[in-house]
Write a protein that holds these residues in place. Structure first.
Motif, short mmCIF file in Angstrom:
data_model
loop_
_atom_site.label_atom_id
_atom_site.label_comp_id
_atom_site.label_asym_id
_atom_site.label_seq_id
_atom_site.Cartn_x
_atom_site.Cartn_y
_atom_site.Cartn_z
N ASP A 274 42.14 73.49 81.38
CA ASP A 274 42.56 72.83 82.63
C ASP A 274 43.95 72.21 82.48
N ALA A 275 44.22 71.64 81.31
CA ALA A 275 45.49 70.95 81.08
C ALA A 275 46.67 71.91 81.07
N VAL A 276 46.47 73.13 80.61
CA VAL A 276 47.59 74.08 80.49
C VAL A 276 47.54 75.20 81.54
N GLY A 277 46.60 75.10 82.48
CA GLY A 277 46.51 76.13 83.50
C GLY A 277 45.93 77.43 83.00
N GLY A 278 44.98 77.32 82.07
CA GLY A 278 44.33 78.51 81.52
C GLY A 278 42.87 78.60 81.92
N ARG A 279 42.12 79.34 81.14
CA ARG A 279 40.69 79.51 81.39
C ARG A 279 39.94 79.53 80.07
N THR A 280 38.63 79.50 80.15
CA THR A 280 37.80 79.59 78.95
C THR A 280 37.03 80.90 78.95
N ILE A 281 36.66 81.33 77.75
CA ILE A 281 35.83 82.52 77.63
C ILE A 281 34.72 82.25 76.63
N SER A 282 33.75 83.10 76.59
CA SER A 282 32.63 82.96 75.67
C SER A 282 33.00 83.39 74.26
N GLU A 283 32.35 82.78 73.27
CA GLU A 283 32.56 83.20 71.88
C GLU A 283 32.15 84.64 71.65
N ARG A 284 31.29 85.17 72.53
CA ARG A 284 30.79 86.54 72.37
C ARG A 284 31.58 87.56 73.20
N THR A 285 32.75 87.16 73.69
CA THR A 285 33.53 88.05 74.55
C THR A 285 33.97 89.31 73.82
N THR A 286 34.14 90.37 74.59
CA THR A 286 34.73 91.61 74.08
C THR A 286 36.05 91.91 74.79
N GLU A 287 36.50 90.95 75.61
CA GLU A 287 37.76 91.10 76.33
C GLU A 287 38.92 91.18 75.33
N ARG A 288 39.92 91.95 75.68
CA ARG A 288 41.06 92.13 74.78
C ARG A 288 42.29 91.41 75.34
N PHE A 289 43.18 91.02 74.42
CA PHE A 289 44.37 90.25 74.78
C PHE A 289 45.58 90.80 74.03
N GLY A 290 46.76 90.56 74.60
CA GLY A 290 47.96 91.00 73.91
C GLY A 290 48.13 90.29 72.58
N ILE A 291 47.92 88.97 72.60
CA ILE A 291 48.04 88.16 71.38
C ILE A 291 46.78 87.33 71.21
N VAL A 292 46.27 87.31 70.01
CA VAL A 292 45.16 86.42 69.64
C VAL A 292 45.70 85.44 68.61
N CYS A 293 45.59 84.15 68.89
CA CYS A 293 46.08 83.12 67.97
C CYS A 293 44.92 82.26 67.47
N LEU A 294 44.84 82.10 66.16
CA LEU A 294 43.81 81.27 65.54
C LEU A 294 44.37 79.87 65.31
N ALA A 295 43.80 78.89 66.00
CA ALA A 295 44.20 77.49 65.86
C ALA A 295 43.00 76.71 65.36
N VAL A 296 42.54 77.10 64.19
CA VAL A 296 41.31 76.53 63.62
C VAL A 296 41.65 75.83 62.29
N PRO A 297 40.73 75.00 61.77
CA PRO A 297 40.99 74.34 60.48
C PRO A 297 41.21 75.36 59.36
N ILE A 298 41.95 74.92 58.35
CA ILE A 298 42.27 75.80 57.22
C ILE A 298 41.04 76.51 56.64
N PRO A 299 39.92 75.80 56.37
CA PRO A 299 38.79 76.49 55.76
C PRO A 299 38.18 77.59 56.62
N ALA A 300 38.45 77.56 57.94
CA ALA A 300 37.81 78.53 58.84
C ALA A 300 38.71 79.69 59.23
N VAL A 301 39.99 79.66 58.85
CA VAL A 301 40.93 80.61 59.42
C VAL A 301 40.66 82.06 58.99
#
Length: 242
Positions: free
Chosen positions: A40-67
């Protein structure tokens, strides 16, 4: 370009604000409410963790142990590039090469908290259109890109993060309470650094300490200073100034 950001915390939101286009950025996070608030803050949307939708860029912004695991899970959704802002580079770049060999790889590390942006951003990336698109967005937001290698970056983190944080926290733990008015320019600066470091997330700092070595050398140096005689102390003082 459509962007999926895995992890809707502070760094994920920063990446979405700087790189994503309004209406073309999606977030996924284990905490669905956090994902909704960030989207909502950046004008985007949410998707499910089980999505199969594809994107031009996928960015991982997760903690170091999970990357590394996150890259393995979400790399199949990237059409052009896979990126990360985890704060470490050797492990995620290797994971990208393994799980997305045909995609562009971009590893970023903003050397600031989002509220202090813009600033220096070390980057490891090739010369593809998606990587250049990300570079242009980062520069357009006022950031200075520092082209590097995974090895150079991770070695540098041993000093500017692990050793720096260990030294500041050690001072905080060793310092005694003193009456008001008893301060020097040095102690005032150190107190400010303690406030900066401890006004964060302990888990993030623990991840850094666990990932990059170096804290033990700070302890060894402190012992050497404490045990030095006058002549040795003066030699150490001069060495520190060099």
């Amino acid at each position: 370009m459509d962007v999926l950001i895995v992890g809707a915390g502070a760094m994920g939101r920063w990446f979405g604000e700087v790189v994503g286009d309004k209406g073309r950025v999606a977030f996924v996070d284990r905490e669905e409410e956090v994902a909704r608030e960030t989207a909502d803050a950046v004008g985007g949307r949410t998707i499910s963790e089980r999505t199969t939708e594809r994107f031009g860029i996928v960015c991982l912004a997760v903690p170091i142990p999970a990357v590394e695991r996150a890259i393995a899970l979400y790399a199949p959704l990237a059409d052009r590039a896979i990126a990360d802002v985890s704060g470490v580079m050797r492990a995620p770049v290797a994971a990208m090469e393994t799980h997305a060999p045909e995609r562009e790889h971009v590893s970023l590390h903003p050397l600031f908290s989002p509220e202090n942006a813009p600033g220096n951003v070390p980057i490891v990336a090739g010369e593809g259109p998606a990587a250049e698109w990300i570079r242009e967005r980062l520069r357009g937001a006022g950031n200075a890109l520092v082209e590097t290698t995974p090895e150079e970056h991770d070695v540098a983190m041993e000093t500017i993060q692990t050793k720096a944080h260990a030294a500041v926290l050690a001072y905080a733990l060793a310092a005694d309470d003193v009456p008001d008015g008893f301060e020097t320019p040095v102690s005032r600066e150190l107190d400010g650094l303690v406030e900066t470091v401890t006004d964060g997330n302990s888990r993030v700092y623990a991840d850094i300490q666990s990932t990059f070595p170096g804290a033990e050398t700070v302890a060894e140096a402190a012992i050497e200073i404490a045990e030095a005689d006058r002549e040795s102390f003066e030699a150490l003082y001069r060495e520190a100034g060099e």
